[in-house]
Design a protein around this motif. Structure first.
Motif, short mmCIF file in Angstrom:
data_model
loop_
_atom_site.label_atom_id
_atom_site.label_comp_id
_atom_site.label_asym_id
_atom_site.label_seq_id
_atom_site.Cartn_x
_atom_site.Cartn_y
_atom_site.Cartn_z
N PHE A 90 0.85 -1.19 0.00
CA PHE A 90 0.00 0.00 0.00
C PHE A 90 0.89 1.23 0.00
N LEU A 91 0.78 2.02 -1.09
CA LEU A 91 1.63 3.19 -1.29
C LEU A 91 0.74 4.39 -1.58
N GLY A 92 1.28 5.59 -1.40
CA GLY A 92 0.48 6.79 -1.62
C GLY A 92 0.32 7.10 -3.10
N TRP A 93 -0.72 7.87 -3.41
CA TRP A 93 -0.85 8.42 -4.77
C TRP A 93 0.12 9.60 -4.84
N GLU A 94 1.39 9.26 -5.06
CA GLU A 94 2.47 10.26 -5.03
C GLU A 94 3.66 9.64 -5.76
N GLN A 95 4.63 10.49 -6.10
CA GLN A 95 5.78 9.97 -6.84
C GLN A 95 6.69 9.14 -5.94
N TYR A 96 6.83 9.58 -4.68
CA TYR A 96 7.69 8.88 -3.72
C TYR A 96 6.89 8.63 -2.44
N SER A 97 7.04 7.46 -1.86
CA SER A 97 6.41 7.17 -0.58
C SER A 97 7.49 6.82 0.44
N VAL A 98 7.36 7.41 1.62
CA VAL A 98 8.24 7.04 2.74
C VAL A 98 7.48 6.02 3.56
N VAL A 99 7.98 4.79 3.59
CA VAL A 99 7.26 3.70 4.26
C VAL A 99 7.93 3.43 5.61
N ALA A 100 7.18 3.65 6.67
CA ALA A 100 7.74 3.51 8.02
C ALA A 100 8.26 2.09 8.22
N ARG A 101 9.53 1.96 8.50
CA ARG A 101 10.23 0.69 8.77
C ARG A 101 9.97 -0.35 7.66
N GLY A 102 9.54 0.11 6.49
CA GLY A 102 9.30 -0.81 5.37
C GLY A 102 8.14 -1.76 5.61
#
Ligand SMILES: NC(=O)c1ccc[n+]([C@@H]2O[C@H](COP(=O)([O-])OP(=O)(O)OC[C@H]3O[C@@H](n4cnc5c(N)ncnc54)[C@H](OP(=O)(O)O)[C@@H]3O)[C@@H](O)[C@H]2O)c1
Length: 335
Positions: A90-102
């Motif tokens: 699950f990723l954001g509708w954005e170019q880059y997503s910062v995923v907490a602890r992966g």
């Protein structure tokens, strides 16, 4: 990596039909990752009907829209991931997503021999959804009739093909002449009709299913469900996957013909793919093999640019997509 992140925010809870005023496209600086976070450059993002339900409840106004996505790790403070790894989750509708602890990221295997975008559809949750509805719940016998609504859609297009692989007769409904042609000529269903052009849904269902219906793969609800209920065979099974006809309405229209469930001793099973994720690892190679051997075919519509996500999503709900609609929001490193 870029300093600016183009993002699509959820800004207004819709009542009835969702429109573009529920979204805002913003250019924001990329949030600095924490020490164990993973930064993903998003490549493909999915637009799915269930997001409309989340807009009614789970999503918070002002936050980025979230759906399933495929991307490439560009920075990682987590030992499990390194730059260049391909992931889905699950990723954001954005170019880059910062995923907490992966957390919630899974590996994409480009050696399976199919496009990596397939992790969002035929090799991902929609594919497993079709598999569960047909092979776990519906369990058609050879020569039985399986009816699939939204047959040209992401899930329905796979469900009908799986029914045929089980030896059943696959019949569908879809919302245009072009979709009906696709279902018959490309997906190989035995019959299909355009429900929007039908003068009588019960007659269309009966005409396409002269031996009645043994398994109904339900994607839409509403008048199609009512027409199908009246034409189910005794001891038939209904796999209730979705009811998209009601997602943008404010009142529950109810269901006529419920008594057929009793009279015909039908088994009606609603299901959620989230209860079946444990099947994923064993199922995925099987589906990859069906794809690479050509026994399952799949159609994706690829749209370019994250800022087009709202338009792509709303249009999909209205029925203007064929197969699975996916957004390409960054260069595909495997293309
Ligand atoms: N249970 C689960 O875990 C699970 C998982 C995934 C999906 N789902 C559900 O499964 C269904 C299919 O999902 P999908 O991702 O494959 O989407 P999809 O079928 O590709 O959905 C879009 C299609 O729905 C059809 N549609 C829209 N409004 C309709 C209406 N009023 N009556 C009939 N058809 C209508 C349109 O096709 P036409 O042109 O044919 O109208 C449109 O192209 C959805 O209901 C979804 O919520 C459930």
């Amino acid at each position: 990596m870029t300093e600016t992140n183009v993002r699509v925010l959820f800004v207004k809870r819709p009542v009835g039909w969702v429109d573009e005023t529920s979204f805002a496209v913003v250019h924001e600086p990329l949030r600095p990752p924490g020490p164990a976070d993973v930064v993903v450059r998003n490549v493909y993002l999915s637009v799915d009907p269930y997001l409309r339900g989340r807009m009614a409840g789970a999503f918070r106004e002002g936050e980025v829209m979230v759906s399933r996505g495929v991307g490439e790790v560009v920075a990682s403070g987590h030992e499990r991931w390194k730059p260049g790894d391909l992931v889905w989750g699950f990723l954001g509708w954005e170019q880059y997503s910062v995923v907490a602890r992966g957390e919630g990221l899974y590996r994409v295997d480009p050696s399976l021999g199919v496009p990596i975008s397939y992790y969002l559809d035929v090799l991902g949750m929609p594919g497993l959804t079709a598999w569960v509805g047909i092979n776990v719940i519906g369990r058609p016998e050879p020569a039985e009739t399986v009816f699939v609504s939204s047959a040209a859609g992401a899930v329905g297009s796979i469900a009908g093909q799986l029914a045929r692989l089980a030896g059943a007769r696959a019949v569908g409904s879809a919302g245009s002449a072009e979709k009906v042609r696709h279902v018959l000529d490309v997906l190989g269903f035995d019959d299909c009709f355009d429900y929007k052009a039908s003068a009588s849904l019960p007659e269309s269902v009966m005409g396409a299913c002269p031996n009645g219906i043994d398994v109904y793969f339900e994607n839409v609800g509403g008048p199609i469900l009512e027409a199908v209920l009246g034409h189910m065979n005794p001891l038939g099974r209904i796999a209730v996957c979705g009811m998209i006809s009601g997602y943008n309405t404010t009142q529950d229209p109810g269901v006529k013909g419920f008594a057929h469930i009793l009279g015909k001793r039908l088994t009606v099973s609603g299901f959620s793919i989230y209860d079946h994720m444990w099947r994923f690892d064993a199922w995925q190679p099987k589906m990859a093999e069906l794809l690479t051997s050509g026994r399952i075919v799949y159609h994706e519509e690829i749209w370019e640019g994250v800022e087009r996500a709202p338009e792509a999503f709303i249009g999909m709900l209205r029925g203007d997509s064929l197969g699975k609609r996916v957004l390409r929001v960054g260069a595909d490193p495997t293309a």
